[in-house]
Design an enzyme around this catalytic site. Structure first.
Site, PDB file in Angstrom:
ATOM      1  N   ASP A 330     -14.467  16.848  17.597  1.00  5.90           N
ATOM      2  CA  ASP A 330     -14.311  15.414  17.348  1.00  5.90           C
ATOM      3  C   ASP A 330     -14.650  14.665  18.642  1.00  5.90           C
ATOM      4  O   ASP A 330     -14.224  15.068  19.734  1.00  5.90           O
ATOM      5  CB  ASP A 330     -12.868  15.094  16.925  1.00  5.90           C
ATOM      6  CG  ASP A 330     -12.709  13.623  16.568  1.00  5.90           C
ATOM      7  OD1 ASP A 330     -12.912  13.273  15.385  1.00  5.90           O
ATOM      8  OD2 ASP A 330     -12.385  12.829  17.481  1.00  5.90           O
ATOM      9  N   ILE A 331     -15.447  13.592  18.522  1.00 10.53           N
ATOM     10  CA  ILE A 331     -15.821  12.791  19.696  1.00 10.53           C
ATOM     11  C   ILE A 331     -14.646  11.874  20.057  1.00 10.53           C
ATOM     12  O   ILE A 331     -14.173  11.103  19.210  1.00 10.53           O
ATOM     13  CB  ILE A 331     -17.081  11.968  19.417  1.00 10.53           C
ATOM     14  CG1 ILE A 331     -18.249  12.906  19.089  1.00 10.53           C
ATOM     15  CG2 ILE A 331     -17.436  11.084  20.616  1.00 10.53           C
ATOM     16  CD1 ILE A 331     -19.527  12.205  18.683  1.00 10.53           C
ATOM     17  N   GLU A 373     -17.129  11.240  12.804  1.00 10.91           N
ATOM     18  CA  GLU A 373     -17.468  11.798  14.121  1.00 10.91           C
ATOM     19  C   GLU A 373     -16.912  13.211  14.286  1.00 10.91           C
ATOM     20  O   GLU A 373     -16.796  13.730  15.380  1.00 10.91           O
ATOM     21  CB  GLU A 373     -16.924  10.899  15.240  1.00 10.91           C
ATOM     22  CG  GLU A 373     -15.418  10.822  15.361  1.00 10.91           C
ATOM     23  CD  GLU A 373     -14.793   9.711  14.518  1.00 10.91           C
ATOM     24  OE1 GLU A 373     -13.641   9.349  14.801  1.00 10.91           O
ATOM     25  OE2 GLU A 373     -15.447   9.216  13.580  1.00 10.91           O
TER      26      GLU A 373
END
Length: 462
Positions: A330-331, A373
């Protein structure tokens, strides 16, 4: 209204009538012949018995002549009639589906036993039958090839089955299919039975044939030896068939132990005409499948197709008792990137991170865009320690990379969670369990400060 013929349109009856009439006429003409040439007594000639005998003899001559004609000419015509009925019934049965082919029509031809008009007629008739059978044979092969094409959705499979069809059905030694690349070079798409080297000189010769766009062939002394199986062979003829369609161009090279007839060349061109349309359909299908399988922005598997692949790998892991690891990325603070720099900048970051993922995973691994994301990566036959090290390596690469959006530097980090299925240790986790474990480990990483990797297995060390 047209008046009906007394013979009801029967040439045979008309022929018999005129032969008998000719016999009677000959009998009548025998009377003056007997007087002037044979010098027979007139009282004998003009007697009733002599006149009746003369006329009956003429009739008998006519009848005998008719039967002689019937035993010779009419018998041959009856043979024509019988053979025409055979080929007609054969064609009809083929059209209604009672037989699969008309090629096995051994009784369709007439024996040529004379050199007169009947013999010439037999030659013309047999030639006509050959043309009819040839046309239906071509039709059968085209139908057979079309039915094969209907089941093909892959260009590689199309090339393999086309080369096999040509080689088997036309009894060729082998076949090669070359495709013209966008850069002007040739690539060998498929080869069956035959092996040749694509040297610079050969490539130039083949490109010249494609450029001219007309089939050519080489025979006898102009044909070179080619590799065939474990040895080499010299074909009787090598034929080159260039085809172009839209932006594509191909060259089919056919190696035969016989000389191709004009009819076979026409058939080959018809088959290749079907091929080029099938190639475009297969290309369109592949593009459609690709669009359905891949995320447009990142170029990774989308969630729907990625989950299909995950189920396949999960079943394989159960069957082979191999480990299966999942990494959920996950960003960090992605919403802040969108809010600060705009959604286009966010798309750029997603695309850039996807390229890093693709370059760091194996071909057999699954990399998908799981959510906005979030990215899910699946490693088959790998221990959790390896997966954790891979995740941490990618985390470090992202942390050190300077991303620039329109000359604006953007600093990002990622967090990751790792889970594992180990059949050998007796684990019976479902796909949902594995994803849940990876997801929970990911959120543990976020709660602990982000930019880190957490494994669901507490004994696993990075």
């Amino acid at each position: 209204m047209k008046k009906k013929n007394i013979f009801s349109g029967s040439i045979v009856k008309e022929n018999a009538f005129y032969m008998i009439l000719m016999g009677i006429l000959v009998g009548i003409l025998f009377i003056p012949t007997s007087i002037h040439l044979l010098k027979l007594p007139e009282d004998k000639i003009f007697s009733a018995p002599f006149l009746v005998a003369t006329i009956i003899s003429g009739i008998l001559v006519g009848i005998i002549s008719f039967f002689i004609v019937k035993l010779t000419i009419l018998k041959k015509l009856e043979e024509f009639k019988s053979n025409i009925e055979i080929i007609t019934n054969n064609i009809f049965n083929y059209q209604v589906g009672k037989v699969q082919s008309i090629s096995e029509c051994t009784d369709c031809y007439v024996k040529i036993t004379s050199e007169d008009i009947i013999g010439e007629l037999a030659i013309k008739y047999n030639a006509l039958i050959r043309i009819i059978r040839g046309q239906f044979w071509q039709h059968e092969l085209i139908e057979k090839f079309s039915s094969i094409l209907n089941k093909i959705t892959d260009r590689s499979e199309l090339n393999n089955k086309t080369s096999r069809f040509l080689s088997d059905e036309l009894e060729l030694l082998g076949c090669e299919i070359y495709r013209l690349n966008p850069d002007g070079s040739l690539s060998l798409e498929c080869s069956r039975n035959i092996h040749t080297n694509l040297t610079a000189n050969r490539q130039n010769s083949l490109l010249d044939i494609i450029d001219k766009g007309k089939p050519v062939s080489t025979k006898k002394d102009d044909v070179e030896l080619v590799e065939f199986g474990t040895g080499s062979i010299k074909p009787a003829e090598v034929s080159y068939f260039p085809i172009k369609y839209s932006k594509h161009a191909w060259l089919f090279v056919l190696y035969s132990s016989y000389y191709l007839t004009k009819e076979r060349r026409v058939l080959i061109e018809r088959i290749l005409n079907e091929y080029k349309f099938a190639y475009e359909s297969a290309e369109m299908y592949e593009k459609t499948q690709q669009m359905a399988a891949y995320d447009e922005l990142t170029g990774l598997y989308n969630r729907r197709f990625g989950m299909i692949r995950l189920k396949e790998e999960y079943k394989r892991a159960l069957r082979t008792e191999q480990c299966l690891c999942m990494i959920m990325f996950d960003i960090d603070h992605f919403k802040k990137i969108n809010d600060t720099y705009g959604h286009q900048a966010g798309d750029y970051i997603l695309s850039s991170f996807s390229k890093i993922l693709k370059s760091n995973f194996r071909t057999e691994d699954i990399v998908m865009r799981y959510g906005g994301e979030e990215f899910l990566c699946v490693m088959s036959n790998s221990e959790s320690e390896n997966a954790a090290r891979k995740a941490d390596y990618i985390r470090q690469v992202v942390e050190k990379t300077q991303f620039k959006w329109r000359d604006i530097p953007i600093k990002i980090t990622v967090s990751a969670g790792v889970s594992r299925l180990n059949i050998k240790n007796g684990q019976t986790k479902s796909i949902e369990d594995l994803i849940k474990e990876a997801d929970e480990a990911l959120y543990t990483a976020k709660r602990n400060g982000r930019n880190r990797v957490i494994t669901a297995d507490p004994n696993c060390k990075i």
